[in-house]
Design an enzyme around this catalytic site. Structure first.
Site, PDB file in Angstrom:
ATOM      1  N   LEU A   1       0.824  -1.207   0.000  1.00  0.00           N
ATOM      2  CA  LEU A   1       0.000   0.000   0.000  1.00  0.00           C
ATOM      3  C   LEU A   1       0.860   1.258   0.000  1.00  0.00           C
ATOM      4  O   LEU A   1       0.580   2.208  -0.736  1.00  0.00           O
ATOM      5  CB  LEU A   1      -0.948  -0.014   1.206  1.00  0.00           C
ATOM      6  CG  LEU A   1      -1.878   1.191   1.351  1.00  0.00           C
ATOM      7  CD1 LEU A   1      -2.742   1.390   0.110  1.00  0.00           C
ATOM      8  CD2 LEU A   1      -2.752   1.053   2.604  1.00  0.00           C
TER       9      LEU A   1
ATOM     10  N   TYR B   1      -2.436 -12.173  14.814  1.00  0.00           N
ATOM     11  CA  TYR B   1      -2.465 -11.026  13.907  1.00  0.00           C
ATOM     12  C   TYR B   1      -3.782 -10.261  14.075  1.00  0.00           C
ATOM     13  O   TYR B   1      -3.792  -9.042  14.271  1.00  0.00           O
ATOM     14  CB  TYR B   1      -2.283 -11.495  12.459  1.00  0.00           C
ATOM     15  CG  TYR B   1      -2.483 -10.413  11.421  1.00  0.00           C
ATOM     16  CD1 TYR B   1      -1.653  -9.290  11.380  1.00  0.00           C
ATOM     17  CD2 TYR B   1      -3.503 -10.504  10.475  1.00  0.00           C
ATOM     18  CE1 TYR B   1      -1.839  -8.292  10.428  1.00  0.00           C
ATOM     19  CE2 TYR B   1      -3.692  -9.509   9.518  1.00  0.00           C
ATOM     20  CZ  TYR B   1      -2.862  -8.403   9.510  1.00  0.00           C
ATOM     21  OH  TYR B   1      -3.049  -7.423   8.573  1.00  0.00           O
TER      22      TYR B   1
ATOM     23  N   LYS C   1      -4.310  -6.489  15.672  1.00  0.00           N
ATOM     24  CA  LYS C   1      -4.884  -5.459  14.801  1.00  0.00           C
ATOM     25  C   LYS C   1      -6.163  -4.880  15.423  1.00  0.00           C
ATOM     26  O   LYS C   1      -6.408  -3.673  15.328  1.00  0.00           O
ATOM     27  CB  LYS C   1      -5.178  -6.017  13.407  1.00  0.00           C
ATOM     28  CG  LYS C   1      -3.930  -6.308  12.567  1.00  0.00           C
ATOM     29  CD  LYS C   1      -3.113  -5.074  12.203  1.00  0.00           C
ATOM     30  CE  LYS C   1      -3.745  -4.255  11.116  1.00  0.00           C
ATOM     31  NZ  LYS C   1      -2.887  -3.090  10.715  1.00  0.00           N
TER      32      LYS C   1
END
Length: 285
Positions: A13, A127, A131
């Protein structure tokens, strides 16, 4: 001139935002990766961000190695959660706009319809847990933050499913791909454009937003599309997740509902196939 700080600049990104930045010269851009801004060094993070002094932060940095995260909790927690809290607090104190990128892995994958922003979160791996903690820290420290959840990210930059499959289809006669995990891919260039549409929009509306490309497919169907567009001669078979065990469990269903980001910011969401063709033609070049 407003200054935009992009963290994780060498990721998929971050790299796409770098390409797009040429079209947004009304901003001053600062792209940082670990060398320029070490998010793991929490003690120095405030002074380092203050030195750059951005008016907008786009946080693309994360510990995204999903399987490794299972044995690297501390690193995941620092990058995905605690560093985010520091950035959010700094942003709140300095009236800086923060866009933080999150993931479909905050969900447990037991849904049967596209997930809205208010759907119940229940991550099933480290993960996803870290997050989600990062999302919560964002809003605790800076309620004016924007969090964008995305899924199955790929790009002509970095390592990803599209590039791996394209390579393997040329090296092997046959491949097995998981066919019981459902979602939609995200071309990082489209996500970068969505972020810039939000930044350029006259009305900043804090909150959580979902973005992926349109379409509901499995990884197996994604692989078939890659094969067809690439013209690769390889036999591809669908297999259940149980036949391909990984250290981290994956959500079985994580299709994201994009209604909110379209309605509030007028973000255009391309079909996954159109974007896949774009990316693969870039890879051919």
């Amino acid at each position: 001139m407003k200054k935009i700080l992009v963290t994780g600049a060498n990721g998929q990104l971050g790299s796409e935002l770098n390409v797009l930045s040429k079209s947004y010269s009304q901003f001053e851009w600062v792209f940082t990766d670990r060398e320029e801004l070490d998010l793991c060094n929490l003690d120095n993070l405030v002074s380092e961000i203050s030195r750059i002094n951005p008016q907008i932060i786009i946080n693309c940095a994360a510990h995204t190695a999903v399987d490794r995260a299972e044995s690297e909790f501390e690193l995941s927690d620092i990058l995905n959660h605690r560093a985010v809290a520091v950035m959010a607090k700094w942003s709140s104190n300095t009236d800086c706009k923060l866009i933080h990128v999150s993931t479909d892995y905050v969900f447990d994958g037991t849904a049967a319809t596209a997930l809205t922003e208010s759907a119940l979160t229940a991550p099933i791996n480290v993960y996803g847990q870290t997050k989600l903690a990062g999302e919560k820290a964002c809003f605790e420290e800076n309620p004016d933050s924007i969090v964008i959840r995305t899924s199955w990210v790929y790009s002509s930059f970095g390592a990803n499913f599209v590039k791996t499959m394209s390579r393997l289809m040329q090296e092997r006669d046959s491949l097995n791909v998981v066919n019981d995990q459902i979602g939609s891919p995200t071309y990082a260039a489209d996500l970068a454009q969505a972020i810039m549409t939000i930044i350029a929009h006259p009305n900043w509306q804090a909150g959580i937003y979902h973005f992926s490309n349109e379409g509901e497919i499995s990884w197996y169907e994604f692989a078939l599309a890659i094969q067809e567009i690439g013209g690769f001669d390889c036999t591809i078979s669908g297999i259940p997740s149980s036949a391909y065990p990984t250290p981290a469990k994956r959500p079985q269903y994580s299709l994201l509902d994009k209604t909110k980001i379209k309605e509030i910011f007028g973000v255009v969401v391309p079909d996954y196939r159109t974007s896949l063709e774009k990316c693969m033609s870039l890879l051919k070049e």
